[in-house]
Enzyme design. Structure first.
Site, PDB file in Angstrom:
ATOM      1  CB  SER A  89      15.798   1.833   4.193  1.00 46.28           C
ATOM      2  OG  SER A  89      14.470   1.370   4.380  1.00 46.28           O
ATOM      3  CB  SER A 135      12.067   1.907   2.408  1.00 49.05           C
ATOM      4  OG  SER A 135      12.715   3.028   2.950  1.00 49.05           O
ATOM      5  CE  LYS A 161      14.047  -2.034   5.354  1.00 50.03           C
ATOM      6  NZ  LYS A 161      13.129  -0.945   4.944  1.00 50.03           N
TER       7      LYS A 161
END
Ligand SMILES: [Zn+2]
Lengths: 801, 465
Positions: free
Chosen positions: B136, B160, B61
């Site tokens: 996210s 997330s 990420k």
């Protein structure tokens, strides 16, 4: 009347190897942005890691300030935006700092005080922003270096006191080795909070002052603020809570921001750092790192080594000096001698070579060895100074130096006797001159003996041998005029007379033991009230030369009564430890003259070294002498439990005596700046200001009772004069008009005096204060020095005897 | 035991295979937009280590630092920032041979549940290109679901990792707070978040976690991993009664199905109560935004990031850089956080939220005295559509209720594909006591046997044949 409350926030840079939350070097003065990494630059994703050395130093300082140590020190974020703050928050402490509720003892202007420490907390420093034209440059080398903030309670009252406290604190952190304490370079920084209010109403609005980057600015800015706020309050106004900046160019404080625009720092616990919980081992390591703190060490040395306050201050200012001193003592050095040498010749050598004592070739062992050589009379002072120079130049031990250079003193009585005999034989006319009563050529004989021994003869022993051979024992009688030598003329007035007349009378009366021979030297033939600086300098120079001559066994000074209290105390301060007695005497009338003089001569032959005042059979101390016609013999001593004849314990460092002219000039200059003023009801403060305009820098104020005067707002208040004086650097020393002790700690008005900067002189009389001031002025190089000398009576005279 | 399918093993040591994979990855990513930066060649240079992950590609990420990749956090502010260092968790995987192939898209600084808040790219759900991948860590979940990588790293602040994993039909592990070093994870809410794994198989997640965990000198909030002494043969699962309210029809259906399935699989299922659940969303947003307001203060355009060079003075430079560089959702959360920390308001918001947090911890402690695991839905809604057709931002925040609970309590949780409803995967999650990761793996494995992660329409392994 007003009260002021001052609290300080002091930041010290800790001398850790690396920064507080990353591994970067904590160094200063290097290429900008060379000691940085993602952590101290606040890059995304990095985390702080607490430096163990920094937290240890923080606990050490908190411990040294007697704080209660946090069992769980919490770190918090203090949020504010500033370009030099990489994360735009500072990791600091808020709810549970390293230490809380400590204190530090200080004694300022003879008042003892516990200054409370609110808290000690660890935080990180910011970088530095420099504006260059229309660009701003940033250097992050300092960002993330450890800072310790020490916050006091508002226990301080005036600028000078705050400055004094700050210096004590600096000495402490330097002693602990956690900070170098350099205010100019910013390793020690200070902000101040001040609140002035009407007396008795407690704390008022708080004003914060920033940009105080020297001790002087701390003092000046606070005093400026006290005055500014008092003015506002006196006009019926109120103080605005705000932050002000010290403007060093204009000597004023200026508004920086008001309460409305104050930051809200939005403190909250730092989630990246767990709270620090010191374990047993950590706390134990703090205890073992604790050293004897400078204040306690100073007190111990004063007690154990009988050091003067001044000596102790010098020795305890730097830890390495104190360590050196104590190590020298453990090697057998005598404390007094060690203290004197350290403060004088050794300090000079260090200044010249620009190194510190621990870096110098003079080890405590060598130093002790040198002092032992002196005390064993193997070398004398002059040679010792040469030995010191050789140690610095050639890095050798004193023993080796005196052996290599054959500098050892001749102390063998037999050898010296041979030399003395030889010299006396060669100089028989001179010897005759001396034995007939003229001691002047003695110095010549001394010089001859030294020549023959290449300066190695032990001077004391030579003197002794000369005395033995020449059967010398003189009492010198010096005349300073006055009724004791005066004559009553036809109209019944006294006019200055001739000492020889009185001496003849004394001899005729036959009260003097046959073994004593005396000679008279006339200093001046004046009336006592006519004494000038020149007369004092003549007397001092004469005394000094007789005291050092070797064949003087005592000195009598015939003096007038009116100014005897001044002259006597002047000599008391000037000759702290005379080798023979110096007896001042006076007579109220010509009839007593012969009787008093012969009594003084007897005392001069019998007493130990010291300064005495004799009036007939009465023997008084030269200190705190008061002329009161109703008293027995016209004189008495104030405030003395037992008489003091020697000021050894309170001594000033010896003054270099130059020629008479120079000394006269120096005394004149000193006296010209001094004014003694007796406060009376209705006296206007303006008088003092007009006196300042004529050049008076030092006032001796005779106050009512234990030290009070009018300070209420009115034309008769002394307040304005004090404020004006403070501005001009004028000092006020306070004595009492009555017998008693001036002490500012009790009564409201007297406390106010203390706050305004007046110095209570305790049990000293006006006259003794005056002469102490004159001698201190001669002995000091700065007002700071002077203050220290004047304040040295930490305990009252009457308890010291 | 097979941790990772054969075709991933040593991929980077097999040039022919690698070429085919790259071609596949590029074409797959063109459809879903999982990566902000996909540069397998760049990464390979830095990894020449041997171990369980030798030659195995993985994605990270883009709020986790990997040198020499970018570190944009999905923000305009950092669009050109190259990371000067590598996060501890990534370093550990690289030390076992793992190869970072790229950085995945996310909601800006991790703030969002749909990856729509990325200022730099759009990522879609591999199951339905008109729907969001969740967030996210939407890029990481989509990349795994599309078969581009066997696993990807995400960060879980309030769900997330678990929520996008559920939306994309893969596994998402949020470990116990502190067991994986946060060093290198760009902080959003430091006291809540942890680096987690999104994987196609339970075993893969398990292995990756076993490599990543452990105390780190660079993260003083990290902990030594102390696994529970023993994993019971027979597991008891608690179902909070508070969970059944306000669920979307499909979620409710899947939740009930899962309960039944667990019973059939031999789990003991019993009802429990977590009374504090009603307060978690409020408490979560107060704490998270408070910390975010400070954590994001460093993005001022001065030392790195996009700088408003035309500013006349430093203050203006900070103001302009932030106004332009940060997106609306980020600004909203910074403002909220600044508000709740104001002096005089802390008692009302921040300190009260901390009290709720303590209450939640205690509720869970109590619950775990009777059960081994707790079962909850991951999200109140199935994968929703983009923009106005989807879920409004406020409802998205309310729907964080089941995920952010584990973050407030600091406990581990793992989402798993539980069923397919209307052609979309629905995820449920197990929550375990602190250090109870092995319980999660065991329960998920049992369930995986009867319902393995389904392959998305895009998913293919043809390149490996
Ligand atoms: Zn650094």
């Amino acid at each position: 009347m007003f009260q002021s409350f001052i609290g300080l926030e002091i930041h010290i840079q800790l001398l850790t190897r690396s920064k507080v939350f990353c591994g970067c070097k904590a160094a200063f003065g290097e290429e900008p942005n060379s000691n940085v990494c993602p952590i101290c630059m606040g890059y995304p994703g990095v985390l702080p890691a607490l430096n163990e050395q920094a937290i240890k130093m923080a606990y050490l300082v908190a411990r040294a300030l007697d704080c209660s140590l946090s069992k769980q020190a919490v770190f918090e974020r203090k949020n504010y935006f500033y370009p030099d703050l990489p994360k735009n928050y500072q990791i600091s402490q808020f709810s549970s700092p390293v230490g809380q509720n400590g204190y530090m003892d200080i004694e300022f202007r003879r008042r003892k005080k516990k200054v409370s420490i609110r808290e000690v907390h660890l935080e990180e420093d910011a970088g530095k922003m420099i504006h260059a034209g229309d660009i701003s440059l940033l250097d992050f080398n300092r960002a993330g270096t450890p800072l310790l903030e020490i916050v006091t309670q508002p226990d301080l009252e005036v600028g000078e006191e705050a400055e004094f406290f700050l210096k004590q604190l600096r000495r402490l952190v330097r002693y602990l080795g956690v900070c170098d304490g350099n205010m100019e370079e910013g390793s020690l920084r200070c902000d101040a909070n001040i609140s002035v209010n009407h007396l008795g109403r407690g704390l008022g609005s708080k004003v914060e002052i920033k940009n105080l980057n020297s001790f002087k600015f701390v003092r000046k800015a606070l005093n400026f603020e006290i005055e500014r706020q008092q003015d506002i309050l006196a006009r019926g106004g109120s103080i605005t809570q705000e932050t002000r900046l010290w403007n060093e160019n204009r000597d004023v404080t200026e508004v920086m921001r008001t309460k409305e625009s104050a930051h809200d720092y939005r403190y909250f616990p730092e989630p990246d750092l767990p709270s620090f919980k010191p374990d047993k081992a950590f706390l134990k390591s703090i205890e073992t790192s604790m050293i004897e703190l400078p204040n306690l060490r100073r007190q111990r040395l004063i007690r154990a080594c009988l050091l003067t306050e001044q000596q102790a201050d010098f020795i305890c200012e730097e830890r390495e000096t104190t360590d050196f001193f104590e190590r020298a003592l453990s090697c057998g050095a005598e404390p007094q001698a060690a203290a004197v040498w350290l403060a004088s010749d050794i300090q000079k050598m260090l200044n010249r070579s620009g190194i510190s004592i621990s870096e110098s070739p003079l080890t405590p062992e060598r130093f002790a060895e040198m002092l032992t050589l002196i005390s064993q009379k193997r070398i004398h002072g002059k040679i010792a100074k040469q030995v010191l120079e050789v140690i610095f130049d050639e890095n050798k031990s004193p023993e080796r130096i005196i052996k290599e250079r054959n500098w050892e003193q001749i102390t063998d009585r037999k050898i010296l006797k041979g030399v003395v005999d030889k010299v006396l034989e060669r100089n028989s006319p001179v010897v005759k001159q001396i034995t007939q009563g003229d001691p002047k050529p003695l110095g010549y004989l001394m010089g001859e003996i030294m020549k023959l021994t290449s300066g190695r003869a032990e001077p004391g022993l030579v003197k002794e041998l000369l005395n033995e051979h020449l059967y010398l024992s003189f009492i010198q009688v010096l005349s300073m005029g006055g009724a004791i030598t005066g004559k009553v003329n036809g109209a019944g007035d006294i006019s200055p007379g001739d000492l020889n007349d009185v001496i003849r009378q004394v001899e005729e009366q036959g009260d003097i033991p046959k073994s004593i021979r005396f000679e008279e030297i006339e200093i001046s033939r004046i009336l006592s009230e006519e004494i000038t600086p020149e007369d004092w300098s003549s007397l001092i120079i004469a005394l000094d030369s007789y005291l050092n001559r070797g064949n003087t066994s005592g000195i009598v000074v015939a003096h007038g009564t009116d100014t005897l209290a001044y002259t006597a105390s002047l000599l008391f301060w000037f000759f702290p430890d005379p080798p023979v007695p110096v007896v001042l005497t006076a007579a109220l009338n010509a009839e007593e003259a012969a009787e008093n003089l012969s009594a003084a001569v007897v005392y001069a032959s019998e007493k130990k070294g010291g300064i005495y005042v004799s009036l007939g059979k009465t023997l008084l101390s030269p200190l705190n002498l008061k002329f009161e016609r109703i008293a027995h013999n016209g004189f008495k001593n104030w405030n003395l439990q037992s008489p003091l004849y020697c000021s050894k314990d309170l001594s000033l460092s010896l003054l270099p005596l130059s020629d008479r002219k120079e000394l006269t000039l120096a005394i004149e200059q000193a006296i010209n700046q001094v004014c003694i003023l007796k406060i009376f009801p209705g006296m206007r403060g303006d008088y003092l200001i007009s006196l300042m305009n004529t050049g008076v820098k030092y006032f001796i104020l005779e106050l009512y009772d234990t030290g009070t005067a009018n300070l209420r707002e009115s034309p008769y208040s002394l307040k304005k004069a004090f404020l004006e004086g403070k501005e001009r650097g004028v000092l006020f020393f306070c004595t009492s008009q009555q017998e008693g002790i001036v002490d500012f700690s009790g009564y409201i008005t007297s406390h106010e005096l203390w706050r305004e900067g007046a110095i209570p002189m305790g049990s000293l009389t006006t006259e003794s204060t005056f002469t102490r001031l004159i001698v201190s002025l001669l002995a000091s190089e700065s007002d700071e020095d002077l203050l220290r000398l004047m304040e040295e009576f930490s305990e009252d005279i009457n308890f010291r005897a | 035991m097979i941790y990772i399918e054969d075709h991933w093993q040593g991929l980077f040591l097999k040039p022919q295979q690698l070429k085919k994979w790259k071609k596949y990855a590029n074409s797959a990513d063109k459809k879903i937009g999982a990566f902000l930066q996909f540069k397998p060649d760049l990464a390979h240079i830095s990894s020449a280590e041997h171990g369980e992950l030798e030659g195995v590609p993985f994605a990270v990420k883009d709020n986790i630092a990997v040198r020499p990749f970018k570190l944009t956090c999905g923000s305009r502010m950092l669009k050109s920032l190259n990371s000067p260092y590598t996060a501890t968790a990534v370093k550990k995987l690289q030390a076992r041979g793992g190869v970072v192939v790229g950085k995945t898209n996310l909601d800006e600084f991790g703030m969002g549940s749909s990856t729509e808040n990325s200022s730099l790219a759009k990522t879609v759900n591999p199951w339905d290109l008109s729907r969001v991948p969740g967030g996210s860590s939407g890029g990481s979940a989509a990349a795994v679901a599309a078969g581009i990588v066997p696993f990807a790293l995400g960060s879980d602040t309030g769900g997330s990792v678990r929520q996008p994993a559920a939306f994309c039909g893969v596994y998402g592990l949020k470990p116990t707070y502190g067991t994986v070093s946060r060093y290198g994870l760009v902080a959003y809410a430091s006291s809540l978040e942890v680096i987690g794994v999104i994987a196609k198989r339970v075993d893969t997640a398990r292995m990756v976690f076993s490599i990543m965990h452990g105390q780190d000198d660079l993260d003083h909030s990290s902990l030594e991993y102390q696994p529970l002494p023993e994993v019971p043969e027979h597991l008891t699962v608690g179902i909070p009664i508070e969970c059944s309210r306000d669920l979307h029809y499909d979620i409710d259906k899947s939740f009930k199905k899962t309960k039944d399935t667990l019973g059939e699989l031999g789990f003991t299922v019993q009802e429990i109560s977590i009374p504090s659940l009603d307060y978690v969303v409020s408490a979560y947003y107060v704490i998270a935004t408070a910390e975010a307001s400070a954590n994001l203060a460093r993005f001022d355009g001065i030392r790195f990031g996009e700088r408003a060079i035309e500013a006349d003075n430093p203050e203006e430079l900070i103001l302009l850089s932030r106004s332009r560089g940060l997106g609306d959702e980020v600004k909203l959360r910074i403002l909220l956080g600044t508000y709740v920390l104001r002096s005089g308001f802390q008692d009302q918001y921040y300190l009260r939220a901390q009290k709720i947090r303590t209450a939640i911890r205690m509720d869970f402690e109590k619950a775990y005295s009777g059960v081994d695991l707790i079962l909850m839905p991951v999200y109140s809604y199935p994968p929703f559509k983009f923009g106005g057709d989807g879920l409004d931002p406020f409802s998205q925040k309310l729907a964080d209720i089941f995920t952010c609970t584990a973050n407030l309590a600091g406990i581990p949780a793992m989402s798993f594909p539980a069923s397919m409803e209307n052609g979309l995967p629905i995820g449920m999650q197990f929550l375990a006591p602190p250090f109870g990761e092995e319980l999660l793996f065991k329960a998920c494995s049992i369930f995986e046997k009867i319902f393995p992660a389904p392959d998305s329409p895009i998913y293919s392994t043809e390149w490996s044949e």
